[in-house]
Design a protein around this motif. Structure first.
Motif, PDB file in Angstrom:
ATOM      1  N   SER A  89       0.739  -1.173   0.017  1.00  0.00           N
ATOM      2  CA  SER A  89       0.143  -0.034   0.067  1.00  0.00           C
ATOM      3  C   SER A  89       0.839   1.223  -0.067  1.00  0.00           C
ATOM      4  CB  SER A  89      -0.935   0.019   1.237  1.00  0.00           C
ATOM      5  OG  SER A  89      -0.227   0.036   2.311  1.00  0.00           O
ATOM      6  N   GLY A  90       1.948   0.979   0.353  1.00  0.00           N
ATOM      7  CA  GLY A  90       2.893   2.437   0.434  1.00  0.00           C
ATOM      8  C   GLY A  90       2.906   2.746   1.850  1.00  0.00           C
ATOM      9  N   SER A  91       2.264   2.409   2.886  1.00  0.00           N
ATOM     10  CA  SER A  91       1.966   2.848   4.306  1.00  0.00           C
ATOM     11  C   SER A  91       2.992   2.021   5.280  1.00  0.00           C
ATOM     12  CB  SER A  91       0.493   2.588   4.839  1.00  0.00           C
ATOM     13  OG  SER A  91      -0.442   3.651   4.024  1.00  0.00           O
ATOM     14  N   PHE A  92       3.321   2.688   6.347  1.00  0.00           N
ATOM     15  CA  PHE A  92       4.104   2.033   7.332  1.00  0.00           C
ATOM     16  C   PHE A  92       3.485   2.261   8.602  1.00  0.00           C
ATOM     17  CE2 PHE A  92       6.902   3.445   3.975  1.00  0.00           C
ATOM     18  CZ  PHE A  92       7.858   2.319   3.926  1.00  0.00           C
ATOM     19  N   LEU A  93       3.388   1.077   9.502  1.00  0.00           N
ATOM     20  CA  LEU A  93       3.230   1.529  10.894  1.00  0.00           C
ATOM     21  C   LEU A  93       4.704   1.820  11.412  1.00  0.00           C
ATOM     22  CD1 LEU A  93       1.362   1.017  13.337  1.00  0.00           C
ATOM     23  CD2 LEU A  93       1.717  -1.456  13.145  1.00  0.00           C
ATOM     24  N   ILE A  94       4.581   2.554  12.346  1.00  0.00           N
ATOM     25  CA  ILE A  94       5.822   2.739  13.196  1.00  0.00           C
ATOM     26  C   ILE A  94       5.317   2.920  14.827  1.00  0.00           C
ATOM     27  CG2 ILE A  94       7.221   3.640  11.293  1.00  0.00           C
ATOM     28  CD1 ILE A  94       6.565   6.830  12.251  1.00  0.00           C
ATOM     29  N   SER A  95       6.291   2.657  15.575  1.00  0.00           N
ATOM     30  CA  SER A  95       6.224   2.774  17.140  1.00  0.00           C
ATOM     31  C   SER A  95       7.222   3.468  17.538  1.00  0.00           C
ATOM     32  CB  SER A  95       5.744   1.676  17.531  1.00  0.00           C
ATOM     33  OG  SER A  95       5.607   1.533  18.804  1.00  0.00           O
ATOM     34  N   GLY A  96       6.898   4.236  18.440  1.00  0.00           N
ATOM     35  CA  GLY A  96       8.284   5.176  19.410  1.00  0.00           C
ATOM     36  C   GLY A  96       7.827   5.084  20.645  1.00  0.00           C
ATOM     37  N   LYS A  97       8.578   6.211  21.113  1.00  0.00           N
ATOM     38  CA  LYS A  97       8.281   6.887  22.316  1.00  0.00           C
ATOM     39  C   LYS A  97       7.332   7.467  22.743  1.00  0.00           C
ATOM     40  CE  LYS A  97      13.225   6.794  24.008  1.00  0.00           C
ATOM     41  NZ  LYS A  97      14.335   7.687  24.265  1.00  0.00           N
ATOM     42  N   ASN A  98       6.687   8.538  21.693  1.00  0.00           N
ATOM     43  CA  ASN A  98       5.515   9.337  21.623  1.00  0.00           C
ATOM     44  C   ASN A  98       5.443   9.863  20.446  1.00  0.00           C
ATOM     45  OD1 ASN A  98       7.269  11.745  21.366  1.00  0.00           O
ATOM     46  ND2 ASN A  98       7.546  11.723  23.426  1.00  0.00           N
ATOM     47  N   SER A  99       4.247  10.406  20.238  1.00  0.00           N
ATOM     48  CA  SER A  99       3.591  10.744  18.690  1.00  0.00           C
ATOM     49  C   SER A  99       4.424  11.965  18.131  1.00  0.00           C
ATOM     50  CB  SER A  99       2.116  11.043  18.770  1.00  0.00           C
ATOM     51  OG  SER A  99       1.929  12.411  19.780  1.00  0.00           O
ATOM     52  N   ALA A 100       4.971  12.907  19.100  1.00  0.00           N
ATOM     53  CA  ALA A 100       5.980  14.098  18.698  1.00  0.00           C
ATOM     54  C   ALA A 100       7.062  13.611  17.954  1.00  0.00           C
ATOM     55  CB  ALA A 100       6.092  15.087  19.777  1.00  0.00           C
ATOM     56  N   GLU A 101       7.800  12.470  18.547  1.00  0.00           N
ATOM     57  CA  GLU A 101       8.947  11.933  17.853  1.00  0.00           C
ATOM     58  C   GLU A 101       8.636  11.382  16.760  1.00  0.00           C
ATOM     59  OE1 GLU A 101      11.283   9.570  20.596  1.00  0.00           O
ATOM     60  OE2 GLU A 101      11.998  11.299  21.797  1.00  0.00           O
ATOM     61  N   LEU A 102       7.690  10.686  16.643  1.00  0.00           N
ATOM     62  CA  LEU A 102       7.117   9.770  15.421  1.00  0.00           C
ATOM     63  C   LEU A 102       6.879  10.891  14.362  1.00  0.00           C
ATOM     64  CD1 LEU A 102       4.826   6.938  16.806  1.00  0.00           C
ATOM     65  CD2 LEU A 102       7.334   6.950  16.167  1.00  0.00           C
ATOM     66  N   LYS A 120       2.202   5.213  18.254  1.00  0.00           N
ATOM     67  CA  LYS A 120       2.119   4.454  17.156  1.00  0.00           C
ATOM     68  C   LYS A 120       1.635   5.431  16.311  1.00  0.00           C
ATOM     69  CE  LYS A 120       1.177   0.050  19.285  1.00  0.00           C
ATOM     70  NZ  LYS A 120       1.294   0.455  20.757  1.00  0.00           N
ATOM     71  N   ALA A 121       1.973   5.301  14.996  1.00  0.00           N
ATOM     72  CA  ALA A 121       1.568   6.156  13.731  1.00  0.00           C
ATOM     73  C   ALA A 121       1.400   5.477  12.647  1.00  0.00           C
ATOM     74  CB  ALA A 121       2.711   7.340  13.690  1.00  0.00           C
ATOM     75  N   SER A 142      16.706   5.903  15.395  1.00  0.00           N
ATOM     76  CA  SER A 142      16.840   5.706  16.797  1.00  0.00           C
ATOM     77  C   SER A 142      15.307   6.038  17.411  1.00  0.00           C
ATOM     78  CB  SER A 142      18.061   6.530  17.707  1.00  0.00           C
ATOM     79  OG  SER A 142      17.813   7.965  17.386  1.00  0.00           O
ATOM     80  N   ARG A 143      14.765   7.154  16.967  1.00  0.00           N
ATOM     81  CA  ARG A 143      13.452   7.199  17.403  1.00  0.00           C
ATOM     82  C   ARG A 143      12.213   6.389  17.185  1.00  0.00           C
ATOM     83  NH1 ARG A 143      13.887  13.107  14.260  1.00  0.00           N
ATOM     84  NH2 ARG A 143      14.657  11.265  12.725  1.00  0.00           N
ATOM     85  N   ILE A 144      12.498   5.439  16.446  1.00  0.00           N
ATOM     86  CA  ILE A 144      11.795   4.417  15.932  1.00  0.00           C
ATOM     87  C   ILE A 144      11.871   2.872  16.467  1.00  0.00           C
ATOM     88  CG2 ILE A 144      10.311   3.203  13.998  1.00  0.00           C
ATOM     89  CD1 ILE A 144      10.677   5.742  12.571  1.00  0.00           C
ATOM     90  N   ASN A 145      11.166   2.278  17.231  1.00  0.00           N
ATOM     91  CA  ASN A 145      11.274   1.201  17.690  1.00  0.00           C
ATOM     92  C   ASN A 145      10.758   0.206  16.900  1.00  0.00           C
ATOM     93  OD1 ASN A 145      11.934   2.359  20.227  1.00  0.00           O
ATOM     94  ND2 ASN A 145       9.921   2.046  21.085  1.00  0.00           N
ATOM     95  N   VAL A 146       9.625   0.174  16.277  1.00  0.00           N
ATOM     96  CA  VAL A 146       9.069  -0.749  15.466  1.00  0.00           C
ATOM     97  C   VAL A 146       8.603  -0.081  14.021  1.00  0.00           C
ATOM     98  CG1 VAL A 146       7.334  -2.404  14.822  1.00  0.00           C
ATOM     99  CG2 VAL A 146       8.348  -2.178  17.231  1.00  0.00           C
ATOM    100  N   ALA A 147       9.168  -0.798  12.727  1.00  0.00           N
ATOM    101  CA  ALA A 147       8.499  -0.314  11.527  1.00  0.00           C
ATOM    102  C   ALA A 147       8.263  -1.432  10.745  1.00  0.00           C
ATOM    103  CB  ALA A 147       9.672   0.556  10.797  1.00  0.00           C
ATOM    104  N   LYS A 148       6.961  -1.372  10.141  1.00  0.00           N
ATOM    105  CA  LYS A 148       6.455  -2.183   9.216  1.00  0.00           C
ATOM    106  C   LYS A 148       5.971  -1.775   8.208  1.00  0.00           C
ATOM    107  CE  LYS A 148       5.684  -5.796  13.024  1.00  0.00           C
ATOM    108  NZ  LYS A 148       5.165  -6.692  13.449  1.00  0.00           N
ATOM    109  N   LEU A 149       5.903  -2.502   6.961  1.00  0.00           N
ATOM    110  CA  LEU A 149       5.421  -1.954   5.790  1.00  0.00           C
ATOM    111  C   LEU A 149       4.072  -2.935   5.832  1.00  0.00           C
ATOM    112  CD1 LEU A 149       5.632  -0.675   3.022  1.00  0.00           C
ATOM    113  CD2 LEU A 149       6.605  -2.848   2.142  1.00  0.00           C
ATOM    114  N   GLU A 150       3.016  -1.961   5.352  1.00  0.00           N
ATOM    115  CA  GLU A 150       1.675  -2.487   5.065  1.00  0.00           C
ATOM    116  C   GLU A 150       1.528  -3.329   3.810  1.00  0.00           C
ATOM    117  OE1 GLU A 150      -2.749  -1.030   6.104  1.00  0.00           O
ATOM    118  OE2 GLU A 150      -1.514   0.124   4.718  1.00  0.00           O
ATOM    119  N   ARG A 151       1.077  -4.625   4.037  1.00  0.00           N
ATOM    120  CA  ARG A 151       0.473  -5.460   2.816  1.00  0.00           C
ATOM    121  C   ARG A 151      -0.781  -5.669   3.104  1.00  0.00           C
ATOM    122  NH1 ARG A 151       5.201  -7.389   4.948  1.00  0.00           N
ATOM    123  NH2 ARG A 151       4.158  -9.115   5.616  1.00  0.00           N
TER     124      ARG A 151
END
Length: 159
Positions: A89-102, A120-121, A142-151
């Motif tokens: 899809s071209g979208s990513f799910l990312i997770s980090g410490k807070n939404s401002a850093e994301l 999460k964003a 370093s600001r992102i803990n998890v990054a996944k490509l949406e399929r």
């Protein structure tokens, strides 16, 4: 008892013979898909697919060059023969410490924030950008803990 088991056996045989006479249509997603290359997502090798069949050697060379150039929004992939076709899809799910850093991280990578909640964003890559390079850059941030490509697959759709 013998009559009942004989009746069941004859019913089963006639049902399998009847089913063999009908040509079932191929599944909608996999009806006209052709492998045009391979791409690696998160360390897993996927087959990159296309709807059109190759006709001559020039098209084969062009298609393999395009397939080797990477993964883009709208591309279709699958893991193997028995897996579902998934559209990138071209979208990513990312997770980090807070939404401002994301939001800062997304802006630094040239991504558009579609939705944020807590830590999460969901972010969207610009049209025409190669997605595996963006995914690797997000994972190394370093600001992102998890990054996944949406399929997106039609795994839960009725057939």
């Amino acid at each position: 008892m013998k009559k009942l088991s004989l009746l069941i056996a004859s019913t089963m045989l006639s049902a399998t013979a009847l089913a063999a006479d009908f040509d079932l249509p191929p599944l909608k997603d996999q009806a006209q898909m052709f492998v045009v290359g391979t791409v690696e997502i998160d360390g897993v090798s996927y087959q990159k697919l296309s709807h059109s069949q190759l006709v001559n050697d020039a098209q084969i060379a062009t298609r393999s060059l395009k397939a080797s150039q990477g993964l883009f929004a709208g591309d279709m992939v699958k893991k193997g023969k028995l897996s579902y076709v998934e559209r990138v899809s071209g979208s990513f799910l990312i997770s980090g410490k807070n939404s401002a850093e994301l939001k800062q991280a997304a802006q630094a990578h040239g991504l558009t924030v579609k939705y944020t909640v807590s830590n999460k964003a969901i972010v969207l890559a610009p049209e025409g950008k190669e997605l595996t390079a963006i995914l690797n850059a997000l994972k190394s941030d370093s600001r992102i803990n998890v990054a996944k490509l949406e399929r997106v697959s039609q795994r839960m759709q009725p057939e």
